[in-house]
Design an enzyme around this catalytic site. Structure first.
Site, short mmCIF file in Angstrom:
data_model
loop_
_atom_site.label_atom_id
_atom_site.label_comp_id
_atom_site.label_asym_id
_atom_site.label_seq_id
_atom_site.Cartn_x
_atom_site.Cartn_y
_atom_site.Cartn_z
CE LYS A 77 0.10 -0.24 5.03
NZ LYS A 77 -0.94 -0.97 5.94
CE1 TYR B 75 14.81 31.77 2.98
CE2 TYR B 75 14.78 29.88 2.66
CZ TYR B 75 14.67 30.96 1.85
OH TYR B 75 14.48 30.20 0.93
C1 LIG Z 1 -0.28 -1.86 6.41
C2 LIG Z 1 -0.69 -3.39 6.92
C3 LIG Z 1 -0.01 -4.47 7.52
C4 LIG Z 1 1.44 -4.61 7.43
O1 LIG Z 1 1.87 -3.68 8.29
P1 LIG Z 1 3.31 -4.01 8.64
O2 LIG Z 1 3.53 -3.18 10.70
O3 LIG Z 1 4.69 -2.76 8.26
O4 LIG Z 1 3.41 -4.89 8.76
C5 LIG Z 1 -0.71 -4.98 8.10
N1 LIG Z 1 -2.11 -5.31 8.17
C6 LIG Z 1 -2.60 -4.18 7.54
C7 LIG Z 1 -4.14 -4.63 7.72
C8 LIG Z 1 -2.41 -3.14 7.24
O5 LIG Z 1 -2.79 -2.14 6.67
#
Ligand SMILES: *Cc1c(COP(=O)(O)O)cnc(C)c1O
Length: 814
Positions: free
Chosen positions: A483, A709
């Site tokens: 994702k 800055y």
């Molecule tokens: C992002 C996600 C994961 C992976 O989590 P990590 O801590 O990066 O391993 C697993 N399950 C769901 C539903 C997620 O949204």
């Protein structure tokens, strides 16, 4: 195309078993590449090399309901079969029928070299005059041509198709399907497939394409071609083009002189055209295009306008500026003697005195002794200083080359070679057969062109996955969470690599992300965690699998399935709420859920939940409770379905800390990048991400001078300041300025001083022996991603996903 199953059977004289009124618009051949099952038939193509029949089952599993095959191999309910005598002929018959239905002008292009370029150029020149259809890529074979022809619809006024053959007797078949009105013969090369006896047989065969053509436009530089076409096709309109002055269209002046436009002779007319690139292959193709445009009645000024607008896809020979002031000429498209000559001609146009050649084994089946003698002789005329030979064949002939000559078994060996990595101020010609992937040499040589890069080490990702896998039972499946642009590491590149290594599932947040992966050739099942209502349509079209977390989503999605007339059970994933209090079904909803699922056209592929604190041992009790609730509720749900979906609850730290609750699948995310909450595991992981840049400038400042800055930093004493070209627009939080954060140079940590700017920041390096152009590590090992996240007062997840898209991602793999 749009045919009913009944029509398909009738047109091709085949047997129909099943529904005769299904509408068919698309064809699929490769069950891994089925993106949309709607109105699609699967054609099991049998060739001497492969049988498509073995993919029928997985096509049906994906939801295809019309199968075209030479045999009915399986008894499957709700599948319509069309049984054909010969799968390739079916496609050809259908294409022939299809073409005849339309009244469009047709151009057919054959030859050894230049077909695709001429096709693309003609398309670029003609598409705004006529509604034009063309073959995609270089689809030109016994199968590729029919597929291309099936793209024709009643709007098209012109069709431009490539016609390629690799064996005798093939052209007759193709000509029968597709007799072009205008026939084009491009260059006939000296390299021909060993399937042909000699050049004459090859020519005889190719020109059969023109049997029914009205006009033949052909490269007349080859005398045999001229004689044959004149003998056979005297009654047709013949136009020859080429560099020889015996052609109907040729170049009158010295085309090597770039200061002059080309003076074109066309029958008894003269005119000039501006063409920048002056290698033989390009010029011959340009002449061909001019001949066709003349045939379409275009004025000379219009032709010039068209030529000027041509995009340089002729840049098969690609030139890029490389490291250490080298110029790299990359020609890894194909490797034969003709293209080698063209490449030599091309590099002679650059005046760099030092030249290096990198060349691989040829893959054609000619007598290698004679072949490599010719290669060496041609090469020796060019005065290369160094010659790098890759491959066991060509390496045997290293003594023939008059240059410093080095041999390698494969491309990787060359890339690692010390001497090769020291070449400076040279022109480097890369000439390789495709299987040697010599473009990797190009990538290597131009790598550091981008000052600021996020380097993703795919091998490290694989290693990290395997470390996590070693904690699991071998049969436990793994979903990789890709994702948010793979946690910022990149879109399809990471997914493609994981697919290649047979990951079981991919998980994305939004449908768009999944569509992007599909469009880039990802065929692994993909779960979409936030299936937004407006995206149901594309979810179905692209064969994505939604996470269903509420009755509202379930019902809306089901309505969309009905609206789209989806017949098969559509794969979905059920999310259970167990303590995260984010999304999911609760215990008291399960009864109703079971009822609904059983009445709908869906199949629950998996049931899952998510742990809130798998990385935190202080919350162990809560985590175990979540797992308990998941176990209980998923069992209840399964008992109401008459099948058993996969179950999964563990994310990365879940895998590490609670592996006994792995169920059927786990979901790895941040662990792929090399992050772990467990120090023992962390030691085994490799850092897969390196964010780095180079020093733009080093300046000396005096005591009291202010930096950046708002004058937030003032030098306590005289010191040196390095400016680096990354800032908050690249995703560096502004709060790490003013010594809150550090970067690494040569393995040593230096503080960021002053405010972080939009595109730059300043580092205090004192008298450290760094110079402009040196590498600066924002995070990798020193500082590590975790340390950098600490500077930013956040977690590695947010650091990675905040790095802006403008930072170039580079992928490393063996
Ligand atoms: C992002 C996600 C994961 C992976 O989590 P990590 O801590 O990066 O391993 C697993 N399950 C769901 C539903 C997620 O949204």
């Amino acid at each position: 195309m749009n045919y009913t199953t009944k029509q398909l059977a009738e047109i091709t004289n085949s047997q129909l078993i099943g529904d005769e009124n299904l509408h068919i618009k698309n064809i699929a051949f490769d069950s891994r590449n089925i993106f949309s099952v709607l109105n699609t038939f699967f054609l099991a193509i049998n060739t001497s090399k492969n049988s498509g029949e073995k993919y029928i089952y997985s096509a049906v599993e994906k939801g295809v309901s019309v199968i075209i095959s030479e045999r009915q191999v399986l008894e499957i309910e709700n599948v319509t079969w069309i049984i054909v005598e010969d799968s390739v002929k079916f496609l050809q018959d259908l294409a022939k029928y299809h073409l005849h239905k339309f009244d469009l002008k047709t151009i057919g292009i054959t030859g050894s070299n230049g077909k695709t370029i001429v096709k693309e150029w003609l398309y670029q020149s003609l598409f705004d005059e006529f509604i034009t259809v063309k073959s995609p890529k270089s689809f030109n074979s016994q199968i590729g041509l029919p597929i291309s022809l099936l793209e024709i619809n009643n709007k098209h006024q012109l069709g431009i198709f490539e016609v390629g053959i690799s064996k005798p007797n093939e052209m007759e078949i193709l000509e029968d399907i597709f007799p072009p009105q205008i026939g084009i013969l491009t260059h006939i090369g000296s390299a021909h497939s060993s399937n042909f006896k000699d050049e004459e047989q090859l020519i005889d065969e190719k020109i059969l394409l023109f049997k029914n053509s009205e006009i033949i436009i052909f490269n007349g530089d080859n005398e045999l071609v001229v004689n044959k076409i004149n003998d056979l096709y005297l009654s047709k309109k013949l136009i020859s083009f080429g560099l020889k002055h015996s052609n109907n269209i040729y170049i009158k002046n010295d085309w090597k002189n770039k200061n002059e436009d080309l003076k074109i002779r066309y029958f008894d007319e003269d005119f000039s055209v501006p063409v920048q690139q002056r290698d033989e292959a390009t010029l011959i193709n340009v002449l061909c295009v001019i001949a066709v445009l003349k045939e379409f009645g275009f004025s000379n000024s219009k032709i010039i306008e068209k030529l000027n607008a041509l995009k340089s896809i002729e840049m098969r020979l690609e030139s890029v500026n490389g490291l250490r002031n080298n110029l790299i000429i990359n020609d890894s498209f194909n490797l034969d003697l003709d293209s080698l000559k063209i490449a030599f001609q091309f590099i002679n146009e650059y005046n760099k005195p030092l030249k290096t050649l990198i060349i691989t084994d040829f893959v054609e089946g000619k007598n290698s002794d004679q072949l490599y003698h010719e290669v060496a002789e041609l090469t020796n005329h060019q005065n290369f200083g160094k010659v790098f030979l890759i491959g066991n064949e060509i390496s045997k002939f290293n003594k023939l080359f008059r240059a410093e000559t080095y041999t390698f078994n494969n491309t990787s060996e060359l890339i690692e070679n010390h001497l090769f990595n020291q070449i400076e101020n040279e022109i480097i010609l890369l000439k390789g057969a495709r299987k040697f992937e010599i473009e990797r040499v190009k990538n290597h040589l131009e790598l550091q062109k981008h000052d600021t890069v996020l380097e993703v080490n795919l091998n490290a990702i694989l290693h990290n996955i395997n470390v996590h896998k070693s904690l699991l039972k071998p049969e436990t499946k793994m979903m990789a969470m890709v994702k948010a642009y793979s946690y910022g590491l990149g879109g399809y590149e990471v997914a493609e690599f994981l697919q290649h290594h047979h990951i079981d599932y991919l998980g994305v947040a939004y449908a768009d992300e999944g569509v992007d992966l599909r469009k880039n050739g990802i065929t692994t099942p993909i779960m979409v965690m936030n299936p937004e209502q407006h995206s149901y349509d594309i979810i179905i079209d692209f064969n994505l699998e939604p996470e269903i977390y509420s009755f509202r989503v379930l019902e809306l999605f089901n309505q969309q399935l009905i609206r789209k007339g989806i017949q098969q059970k559509y794969p979905i994933h059920i999310k259970l709420e167990t303590g995260m209090h984010r999304l999911g079904f609760k215990e008291d909803e399960l009864g109703e859920l079971i009822e609904k699922l059983n009445s709908m056209n869906v199949k629950v592929e998996s049931i899952f939940s998510h742990l809130s604190s798998s990385d935190d041992f202080n919350e162990k009790e809560y985590t175990l409770e979540q797992i308990e609730v998941f176990k209980k509720n998923s069992e209840k749900l399964i008992s109401g379905l008459n099948y058993t979906p996969l179950r999964h609850i563990l994310n990365t730290s879940g895998i590490v800390n609670y592996s006994e609750y792995q169920f059927d699948m786990v979901r790895i995310g941040i662990g792929m990048a090399g992050i772990s909450s467990n120090t023992e595991i962390k030691k085994q992981l490799q850092s897969a991400v390196s964010f780095k840049t180079v020093i733009s400038q080093i300046s000396e400042v005096n005591q009291g001078d202010s930096i950046g800055y708002s004058r937030k930093y003032r030098a306590e004493s005289g010191t040196r300041i390095a400016t680096i070209p990354v800032g908050y627009a690249d995703g560096i939080p502004r709060l790490i300025g003013n010594k809150a954060g550090n970067v690494g140079i040569g393995g040593i940590i230096f503080p960021i001083v002053g405010n972080v700017c939009m595109d730059m920041m300043m580092i205090k390096i004192d008298d450290f022996a760094a110079k402009e152009g040196d590498e600066v590590i924002i995070f990798n090992s020193k500082p590590s991603l975790e340390e950098f996240a600490d500077y930013c007062k956040t977690i590695p997840y947010e650091v990675l996903t905040s790095i802006s898209r403008r930072v170039k991602r580079i992928y490393i793999k063996d």
